[in-house]
Design an enzyme around this catalytic site. Sequence first.
Site, PDB file in Angstrom:
ATOM      1  N   HIS A  84      20.861 -35.511  -8.224  1.00 43.62           N
ATOM      2  CA  HIS A  84      20.235 -35.918  -6.967  1.00 43.62           C
ATOM      3  C   HIS A  84      18.719 -35.740  -7.023  1.00 43.62           C
ATOM      4  CE1 HIS A  84      24.189 -36.377  -5.187  1.00 43.62           C
ATOM      5  NE2 HIS A  84      24.507 -35.246  -5.809  1.00 43.62           N
ATOM      6  N   CYS A 143       0.843  -1.192   0.000  1.00 42.54           N
ATOM      7  CA  CYS A 143       0.000   0.000   0.000  1.00 42.54           C
ATOM      8  C   CYS A 143       0.880   1.244   0.000  1.00 42.54           C
ATOM      9  CB  CYS A 143      -0.948   0.087   1.186  1.00 42.54           C
ATOM     10  SG  CYS A 143      -2.105  -1.262   1.301  1.00 42.54           S
ATOM     11  N   LYS A 178      12.718 -14.299 -11.529  1.00 50.17           N
ATOM     12  CA  LYS A 178      12.292 -13.260 -12.482  1.00 50.17           C
ATOM     13  C   LYS A 178      11.212 -13.818 -13.404  1.00 50.17           C
ATOM     14  CE  LYS A 178      13.927  -9.782 -11.142  1.00 50.17           C
ATOM     15  NZ  LYS A 178      13.930 -10.284  -9.892  1.00 50.17           N
ATOM     16  N   TRP A 209      -2.634  -2.712  -1.732  1.00 48.40           N
ATOM     17  CA  TRP A 209      -2.327  -4.123  -1.932  1.00 48.40           C
ATOM     18  C   TRP A 209      -3.203  -4.852  -0.915  1.00 48.40           C
ATOM     19  CZ3 TRP A 209      -0.364  -8.339   0.791  1.00 48.40           C
ATOM     20  CH2 TRP A 209       0.039  -9.417   0.008  1.00 48.40           C
TER      21      TRP A 209
HETATM   22  O1  M6R Z   1      12.809  -4.314  -0.595  1.00 44.29           O
HETATM   23  P1  M6R Z   1      13.483  -5.646  -0.429  1.00 44.29           P
HETATM   24  O2  M6R Z   1      14.809  -5.709  -1.122  1.00 44.29           O
HETATM   25  O3  M6R Z   1      13.596  -6.036   1.030  1.00 44.29           O
HETATM   26  O4  M6R Z   1      12.518  -6.689  -1.111  1.00 44.29           O
HETATM   27  C1  M6R Z   1      12.789  -8.057  -1.025  1.00 44.29           C
HETATM   28  C2  M6R Z   1      11.922  -8.852  -1.971  1.00 44.29           C
HETATM   29  O5  M6R Z   1      10.567  -8.672  -1.660  1.00 44.29           O
HETATM   30  C3  M6R Z   1      12.150  -8.458  -3.436  1.00 44.29           C
HETATM   31  O6  M6R Z   1      13.486  -8.603  -3.799  1.00 44.29           O
HETATM   32  C4  M6R Z   1      11.284  -9.329  -4.363  1.00 44.29           C
HETATM   33  O7  M6R Z   1      11.694 -10.657  -4.309  1.00 44.29           O
HETATM   34  C5  M6R Z   1      11.327  -8.792  -5.791  1.00 44.29           C
HETATM   35  N1  M6R Z   1       9.994  -8.675  -6.302  1.00 44.29           N
HETATM   36  C6  M6R Z   1      12.069  -9.661  -6.731  1.00 44.29           C
HETATM   37  O8  M6R Z   1      12.094  -9.153  -8.016  1.00 44.29           O
END
Ligand code: M6R
Length: 617
Positions: free
Chosen positions: A509, A2, A490, A75
Amino acid sequence: MCGIVGYVGPKSTLEVLLGGLRRLEYRGYDSAGVSVISGTGLDTRKKAGKLDNLIAEITNHPLPDAHIGIGHTRWATHGAPTDGNAHPHIGGEAAKLSLIHNGIIENFYELKAELVEAGTKFASETDSEVAAHLVAAEFEKTGDLPTAFTNVVKRLRGAFTLLAIHEDQPDVVLAARRNSPLVIGLGDGENFLGSDVAAFVEHTKRAISVGQDEIVILRAGEIEIRTFDGAPVTPVEFEVSWDASAASKGGWSSFMAKEIADQPQAVADTLMGRLASDGSVRLSEIDGLSAEDIKNIDRIIMVACGTASYACDVAKYAIEKFSRIPVQVELSHEFRYRDPIVTPNTLIVAVSQSGETMDTLMATRYAKEAGAKVLAICNTQGATLARESDAVIYTHAGPEVAVASTKALVAQITAGYLLALFLAAGRGATPKAELARLGKELLQMPESVAEVLDGLEGIRQLGKDMANAKSVLFLGRNVGFPVAMEGALKLKELAYIHAEGFAAGELKHGPIALIEEGQPVIVIVPSQRDEDSLHPKVISNIQEIRARGARVIAIAEEGDNQVGDYAEHVVFVPKAESIFASLLTVIPLQVFALELSTAKGLDVDQPRNLAKSVTVE
Ligand code: M6R
């Protein structure tokens, strides 16, 4: 999650609010809404879906000119993403109070029962509406809005940033913060509130971070901050270094495409002023950790989530190799709730682009309570993580708007390498001459990243051609392993297809059972040039999957004279020190996901179900 924005001042409130929401939309895009107070009273417009739906609604039902207002982009947590559940929520029978909320009110059930018993009618299924009715009722009792607001927030449990305005006090925006971000923007005869500085950076670069359990009483010419208990707070102002234009697309088809292109700069800016040509690293920001603290570290635990956790995985290889300090990488949410062993000699390194990821904040708070020092690697000035840590290494990636992290990742990896060299020098674990050589190699990386970006036509085409793929696997070893996991993440988040990243050595494995005729596998191939290179092992892995029908796409170093014989397609990246190669090999994977997602007609900047910053646990 949000995004919230508040404004009081002479400008067109609607323009300020919608501009702020546009910049905060990355935080959530299930619905959007605004409330303003004008000469005719309180007016609200809100709509499910992206901000454009709200703008269309306002075009059909215009709002009056106003000089105070609040806006929200959601959100969804409690209640589906509908018009009714969109914020703002209106409180009281007279419908004069409007409130927006980021977070989760954990005791909303009891509070709602109390209100229902008293005859309150609810218009939504949200936890937030409870706060709106409570503040309206309390204001009727006390006649003083700040007092009413404070009395209510003290009753709430959980995580919240709340903003409220009331028709009877049309010059003031009230805000409260607990476990959820809130920043003030200081203007001249006007003031702003936002979930982060992006909300107002086009209007002012002067900002104040609001602390935990604090209330803000914001007027056009005056700001008062108090604790929930009423004690006055002396604000500490900081200057926002981000440029407003850095947070715009600047002619690119998407923020993600622009942010991928920004990566040479992100790496260069993160290195700037920190790495000298003799390999010595100056990290003046970590003065909060004394030389003694650094000498005493017996273990490092890196905590992060998602993409940031893969930056930690890469950093682990570098820190252990160069400094010989054992490193453990933990997903913040797993670390926090498994009674981990943390001692005063444990250094916690918390990595986060936003600095607001609640799981990571909870992990670091837990570690601090256990007596450990916390070093943050963070991209956002004034973020909660930065403020709550003993020291911060800021990554200088600039604002990252696309939900899928790209330039923040390469900046985090770069900061991890700097930390590794810094600790290696501090502990005398790597000879000076070798550190100087590594430093030179690292200084070369921005140029190499730029070169990678120039040679991606092949992978772009593959991304487009593979729009119908049902599953893609990624393999890597050493620093190529976290890169493989990042490639898979990604693809999952952008293209909504099954993707997994594996350590190539793990293949036999179990995962090799997934290989069947035509299965696309992207393999990160290490350099051939190292003495103890893992190259032959990865080539064997490629042969094993090829023999079972896999369609292999390799990401390999320029000059690799073997890989072409085994892979259907090879993307070459410039030569680099093996351990630094993650900065290069990750880029084709970002571009592959971007192209594949675009070919499927999906929104690469705002993938479904996600939000940029996960501010709830
Ligand atoms: O703001 P942050 O780096 O703490 O966020 C961590 C993850 O939520 C963030 O990297 C998320 O995985 C991305 N959407 C990946 O592209």
